[in-house]
Design an enzyme around this catalytic site. Structure first.
Site, PDB file in Angstrom:
ATOM      1  CD  GLU C  60       0.056  -4.559   6.818  1.00 54.62           C
ATOM      2  OE1 GLU C  60       0.421  -3.675   7.524  1.00 54.62           O
ATOM      3  OE2 GLU C  60      -0.737  -4.596   5.764  1.00 54.62           O
ATOM      4  CG  HIS C 129       1.476  -3.479  -4.590  1.00 51.10           C
ATOM      5  ND1 HIS C 129       2.173  -2.228  -4.381  1.00 51.10           N
ATOM      6  CD2 HIS C 129       0.762  -3.494  -3.921  1.00 51.10           C
ATOM      7  CE1 HIS C 129       1.194  -1.402  -3.761  1.00 51.10           C
ATOM      8  NE2 HIS C 129       0.540  -2.331  -3.261  1.00 51.10           N
TER       9      HIS C 129
HETATM   10  C1  LIG Z   1       1.246  -2.031   4.297  1.00 48.17           C
HETATM   11  C2  LIG Z   1       0.056  -2.051   3.297  1.00 48.17           C
HETATM   12  N1  LIG Z   1      -0.887  -3.017   3.672  1.00 48.17           N
HETATM   13  C3  LIG Z   1      -1.977  -3.108   2.894  1.00 48.17           C
HETATM   14  C4  LIG Z   1      -1.723  -2.585   1.500  1.00 48.17           C
HETATM   15  C5  LIG Z   1      -3.092  -2.797   0.691  1.00 48.17           C
HETATM   16  N2  LIG Z   1      -3.733  -1.596   0.768  1.00 48.17           N
HETATM   17  C6  LIG Z   1      -3.681  -0.810  -0.371  1.00 48.17           C
HETATM   18  S1  LIG Z   1      -4.727   0.487  -0.078  1.00 48.17           S
HETATM   19  C7  LIG Z   1      -5.475   0.145   1.264  1.00 48.17           C
HETATM   20  C8  LIG Z   1      -6.379   0.999   1.948  1.00 48.17           C
HETATM   21  C9  LIG Z   1      -5.916   2.317   2.237  1.00 48.17           C
HETATM   22  O1  LIG Z   1      -6.703   3.219   2.800  1.00 48.17           O
HETATM   23  P1  LIG Z   1      -6.670   4.448   2.905  1.00 48.17           P
HETATM   24  O2  LIG Z   1      -5.444   4.781   3.871  1.00 48.17           O
HETATM   25  O3  LIG Z   1      -7.784   5.080   3.745  1.00 48.17           O
HETATM   26  O4  LIG Z   1      -6.326   5.349   1.763  1.00 48.17           O
HETATM   27  P2  LIG Z   1      -7.603   5.413   0.345  1.00 48.17           P
HETATM   28  O5  LIG Z   1      -7.491   4.197  -0.403  1.00 48.17           O
HETATM   29  O6  LIG Z   1      -8.731   5.622   0.978  1.00 48.17           O
HETATM   30  O7  LIG Z   1      -7.224   6.537  -0.070  1.00 48.17           O
HETATM   31  C10 LIG Z   1      -4.819  -1.324   1.525  1.00 48.17           C
HETATM   32  C11 LIG Z   1      -5.331  -2.047   2.766  1.00 48.17           C
HETATM   33  C12 LIG Z   1      -0.815  -1.830   1.375  1.00 48.17           C
HETATM   34  N3  LIG Z   1      -0.614  -1.355   0.023  1.00 48.17           N
HETATM   35  N4  LIG Z   1       0.152  -1.718   2.050  1.00 48.17           N
END
Ligand SMILES: Cc1ncc(C[n+]2csc(CCOP(=O)(O)OP(=O)(O)O)c2C)c(N)n1
Ligand SMILES: Cc1ncc(C[n+]2csc(CCOP(=O)(O)OP(=O)(O)O)c2C)c(N)n1
Ligand SMILES: [Mg+2]
Ligand SMILES: [Mg+2]
Lengths: 326, 364, 326, 364
Positions: C60, C129
């Site tokens: 971000e 959230h």
């Molecule tokens: C700072 C932030 N940006 C965006 C999000 C929205 N978001 C939640 S999970 C996610 C994907 C994360 O992927 P990964 O780190 O690979 O974990 P996985 O879900 O695959 O276990 C996003 C973009 C968030 N929770 N926090």
């Protein structure tokens, strides 16, 4: 009563608390070898060693978060931000982390952490280095915000903040560090959080304020006195939580109030106080509540413009006269 | 071993010249009882979350709910080797990891249901499971936000001169966050007892890691000189063995470690997201389930080693299904939090000044 | 008038503006291939290609800053935050960067950038959230804050925000995306920033609000109507800058006002509006201004607690009755 | 060349078997005129900031003022090879870099004095010098904050299919910021035309880089697979040659580059900080000034090459001193901003709604 500077008072508070509790450690940029960008941590490295007084990289988000994790695990971190202007980089860990942890865990993880450093403008530091950041921390529930204006308050409130089990944003003033004041000698001088202090008594108008602005308020009160107007000067000291009773008491007494704050007016702490008063003491008000604050602009560099942008005693006197319809 | 980066092709555990089940146990130093225990654990996680999915479908669970189905070995294999006084901190896909570290499945399910017997009395929900007494440190929703927390927990261990370690999990997408970079550097310069584990399931929501990252996950610790290894995270035996060894290296003062734990998500990102679609094909998912299910893989090994047969498997399955039923019933029976709880736990400490909302409430 | 969802209205605004000006690009997490976590950017990748519709890593601070740099160099970025809860990580680039650039450079660098995404609570997303983040962006001067509550406002205001040469925090509502509404057909429907909209007329009490809460306010007004009470419902639409005249006009008409906001009460936008009114229309007030907001707590997960924490039509009706002394 | 990391020991420009001045010019492809110009530039920066220091001492300049004295080669050598349509963005130690990119020294001095003829009409000050028309993009005070800006400027270049480049300067301490990590990854995955330059003067305020960093500066681009080189930043000829080549590589679509530009700060961190003290000894500073002054080094080369003699040097020095005097007089004569300027430039655009402060003022 010992006379010492605001800086020395903070330094004593840190030293005494670290002496008392081995789980307290201090971390931040330049806090150890350099003894603090503003020398607040002078001598602490020598006294407590580099295990407890730690120079960090320039990684505000990282070391603020490290502090939150350490607090979850039971330590009592004191995290220094060289100034709160830089804490915008770390605010996610303060708001989404520290301030919500106790609630999200339903009490499993208290958060005994202090984030401290100077807030507000110094002299000609321009837009990115001259921000009073209080409101960014008062808005969300869970974080306490403490803003001492005198040496005694600095010492007593920092000791209380370090002992508090909630996260505290402890906001100092760069221009206050050299300010001398009397500090009680008793070897455990603690001022409870959330208790305002009537810095001056008067019955004609209430000047309510916090932090550095208490001096501007007192200056204004002195000027008004020459005019035969006696002002109550209420220093909130802690702007979250609030000493609601003290606020309502002074308003009930004078029926007129002016809020003085260093920060921006828009949705600032002053707006909160004003709203609180008119919601809960509406019938006591003989005039609108007025605020004196920084002009609603980023801080300019040029000295003459900076002076125009800052709240001044003249503007406070002015506002008092207006609420007194003079 | 961990000193040098070793890359493993995915699935090489089942690669050419496949060793026997017995040999695999032998190789990883896992005895029969432990192997059966790992199977039992993973089955418990799987059934627990299948049950939660059903509960979600009928509205008993709300909000965001991210299941770990397909990644169970990353809970059992990475956490079971730890001691009670070791710490775990992770992100929001954490139901199974909470259970692995010792949080009662009943308390986890009750939390998903938003009830007072939940691990956070219903205030945290799926993304915020905590277990202070078993040193499970949550349950965090900001991607990357828990990585500095992991460094801070490790800091406390070093500060108190304890010999425990912290395992800090994150998703592959988290390594592109500044918080990751800052925390890794802090852990390295202070030689903190932390194992940073990327659960590399290849995708962050709908984005493949390679699309948004300049290098491989395992390369991401190079700038901090933190030893990195890649581990087949679908092979619970390999995962267990690696983490058992890593924990000892770190406990011995070896400094932080970085693990690229290669795994795969069998479900959508959260309950409200599609399993496949623009970002990955149904075929891809099917192939991975077919050949990369950690439970199937371990079952095969145990069958092959003659430690387990179909009957034994069904017995274990019945047992864990029983536990899951119990948890669901427990959650169902647990009361909803009362209105007074709304204002509890905002502050840890009584305030000398009055809370703002006290007034607001009084005024109402 | 075409009837479409709030989501479709935003999508149309983006498509029309990108069609009009090739210097506009869209960047954020999941905006391209996934078509947006909430599908607001549906079809845009197909139409404009991956040069102009760009999936970013989860960084971000990085991609917000990239947008600021691109805007300095003359492009017109639209940066999507998946939600504003995650923008705390990027707020340094918004406050210290985008919001001050024009001032620090004395006009050399206008900042035509839009940061957009949903703000506020959806359903049971819990503390990290479910935050209405408006006040974090209104407090500092330099950033405009736009909070559309209807499909028509979403379209007209997003087009205006993209054309604006100042940084705009454009805050949507996850729970609004599926909301249908009429949207004028004219092929260039733009609503100027800073103009409030009287969503309902009445002369007994003013309900002032912004964003998602306009619907709660209208619901409350409908209930009050059954009681023979006619409420003015003023939707500010833009909370920075403020349509001060519209606010003072409705208060001058009804002499009683309630502010409804989704965010926390402490030093929130509602406190600002309240303060503004009592400072400038004190003599028009027959009763204290009251606010209805989220409870002053982090958002709990449990549905029953979440409902208690959120502002509701009942609580608005209640507050209106109180300012009417009924 | 830039594909492979090459480390240079500091001072090797004057190392064993020292080549003649002529040979050095030859080696770096710098002709006499250019060499003299680089000397002239660096002298101008030095005299300009020495003058500013005096002005600061008597209160004509306020706030934080960070001078570049000792690091002038990082301005002349890194910026002079650039084209007018190339961009530069940097931190707060930027007076000389602004001048190097074409901002009028008069406007820079007037800005330091807080006057209306300053580059930001006195509103920005020392840390916020901008020159839009010569593509000098500031002047930023948050450590690391300008690195994503650099990526964004490069994004614009790529987006508009221009063949310019952006040089993004930062201090060594900035590489530990998350903003650095995120921006480097973005630049790498999108192959942006940016040269990220760390002015590695070894210290961030009072902290030596090694105390707070797990690896060397030059190692910090490894995680993004961005080619890195170390350059002797006290040798303006080498610096010029390297940046000339890098700019062409990047212009040609070579993707981003990372430079560890090794230099040294001769003054305190800012005007209010000590030159030496707990964090570095007076001897260390003296030794560096003695052997590593970029101006002295170039002068030696030019004397040795017979391009310049003492008289010629003094002539150039007199010339630049004249320019500096002019700038100071200009700044002195320039009016202070009027009160009406306080509220100008807050918004770029007229507001349809009323600004909050209009009311506030009206009320006063
Ligand atoms: C700072 C932030 N940006 C965006 C999000 C929205 N978001 C939640 S999970 C996610 C994907 C994360 O992927 P990964 O780190 O690979 O974990 P996985 O879900 O695959 O276990 C996003 C973009 C968030 N929770 N926090
Ligand atoms: C985010 C942030 N943290 C802290 C500071 C205070 N500060 C200003 S300069 C500086 C040191 C930076 O050192 P370096 O990056 O090496 O640059 P140099 O001063 O050596 O040129 C610090 C800590 C700041 N301006 N911004
Ligand atoms: Mg993933
Ligand atoms: Mg440096």
């Amino acid at each position: 009563m010992a006379v010492m500077t605001y800086r020395e008072a903070l330094n004593e508070a840190l030293a005494e608390e670290m002496e008392r509790d081995p789980d307290i450690f201090l971390m931040g940029e330049e806090v150890a070898e350099y003894e603090g960008a503003y020398k607040v941590t002078k001598g602490l490295l020598d006294t407590f060693g580099d295990r407890r007084v730690v120079d960090s990289p320039i990684s505000e988000l990282g070391f603020a978060g490290l502090g939150v994790g350490a607090a979850m695990a039971g330590l009592r971190p004191v995290i220094e931000f060289m100034t709160f202007n830089f804490a915008f980089l770390a605010i996610d860990q303060v708001i989404n982390g520290a301030s919500k942890m106790h609630y999200m865990s339903a009490g499993q993880f208290p958060m005994p952490i202090v984030f401290r450093g100077p807030t507000g403008a110094a002299l000609q530091l321009s837009a990115q280095h001259s921000q009073a950041c209080e409101t960014y921390y008062t808005h969300a529930p869970g974080c306490k915000v403490v803003t001492p204006g005198t040496a005694a308050d600095a010492k007593g409130l920092l000791k209380a903040s370090i002992r508090d089990d909630d996260p505290v944003a402890f906001m100092e003033g760069e221009l206050l560090y050299n300010l001398k004041g009397e500090v009680p000698d008793d070897d455990d001088f603690v001022i409870p959080l959330g208790v305002a202090d009537l810095k001056r008594e008067g019955s004609d108008v209430s000047i309510i304020t916090h932090g550095k602005m208490v001096h501007v308020a007192l200056q204004a009160a002195a000027t008004l006195e020459k005019d035969g107007i006696e002002a109550d000067v209420l220093d909130l000291r802690t702007i979250r939580p609030l000493d609601v009773d003290a606020i309502l008491d002074t308003v009930a007494k004078t029926n007129r109030a002016v809020y003085v704050e260093e920060g921006w007016p828009y949705a600032g702490t002053g707006a909160q106080i004003t709203t609180l008063i008119q919601e809960e003491a509406f019938d006591h008000l003989d005039a609108p509540l007025l605020r004196v604050s920084q002009a609603d602009v980023p801080m300019p560099y040029a000295k003459n413009l900076e002076n125009l942008a800052k709240p001044s005693a003249d503007r406070v006197v002015d506002a008092c006269n207006r609420v007194l319809y003079r | 071993m961990a000193e040098t980066k070793t890359r493993k092709k995915k699935g090489n555990a089942k690669g050419g010249g496949k060793p026997s089940g017995a040999a695999l146990l032998e190789q990883h130093g896992v005895d029969e009882a432990l192997a059966l225990d790992l199977l039992r654990e993973m089955l418990l996680y799987r059934r627990f979350e299948e049950n939660a999915e059903e509960a979600y479908a009928i509205g008993k669970i709300g909000g965001f709910c991210h299941v770990h189905i397909g990644q169970e070995a990353a809970a059992a294999g990475a956490i079971k080797p730890l001691r009670d006084d070791d710490y775990v901190v992770t992100a929001y896909r954490e139901h199974t990891q909470a259970i692995a570290k010792g949080v009662d499945p009943k308390a986890v399910m009750a939390e998903l249901y938003g009830r007072t017997d939940g691990s956070s009395r219903g205030k945290g929900g799926s993304m915020h499971i905590y277990g202070a007494e078993c040193r499970f440190m949550g349950g965090h929703g900001i991607v990357g936000g828990q990585v500095p927390l992991g460094a801070g927990i490790a800091w406390k261990i070093r500060y108190k001169e304890e010999d425990s370690v912290v395992v800090c999990f994150m998703g592959d997408a988290a390594v592109n966050q500044g918080a990751f970079h800052e925390a890794m550097n802090l852990a390295a310069i202070w030689s903190l007892p932390a194992i940073f584990v990327v659960e590399n399931n290849e995708y962050g929501m709908g984005t493949h890691f390679k699309r948004v990252s300049a290098t491989e996950v395992v390369d991401r610790s190079a700038s901090y000189d933190i030893p990195a290894i890649s581990v087949n995270g679908q092979d619970v035996l390999e995962t267990y063995a690696r983490f058992r060894d890593l924990a000892e290296e770190v406990r011995g003062g070896g400094g932080p470690r970085f693990v690229d734990l290669q795994t795969y998500r069998f479900r959508g990102h959260s309950m409200s997201d599609p399993v496949s679609g623009t970002y990955r094909s149904a075929e891809e998912v099917e192939e991975r389930k077919e050949n990369g299910d950690p439970i199937t893989l371990l079952r095969g090994t145990l069958f092959d080693a003659g430690i387990l047969d179909q009957d034994g498997l069904e017995e274990i399955d019945g047992e864990v299904r029983g536990l899951v039923e119990e948890a669901a019933d427990f959650a169902d029976a647990s009361p909803k939090p009362g209105p007074e709880e709304l204002y509890e736990h905002v502050w840890a400490q009584e305030n000398h000044g009055r809370l703002f909302f006290d007034r607001r409430e009084q005024a109402r």
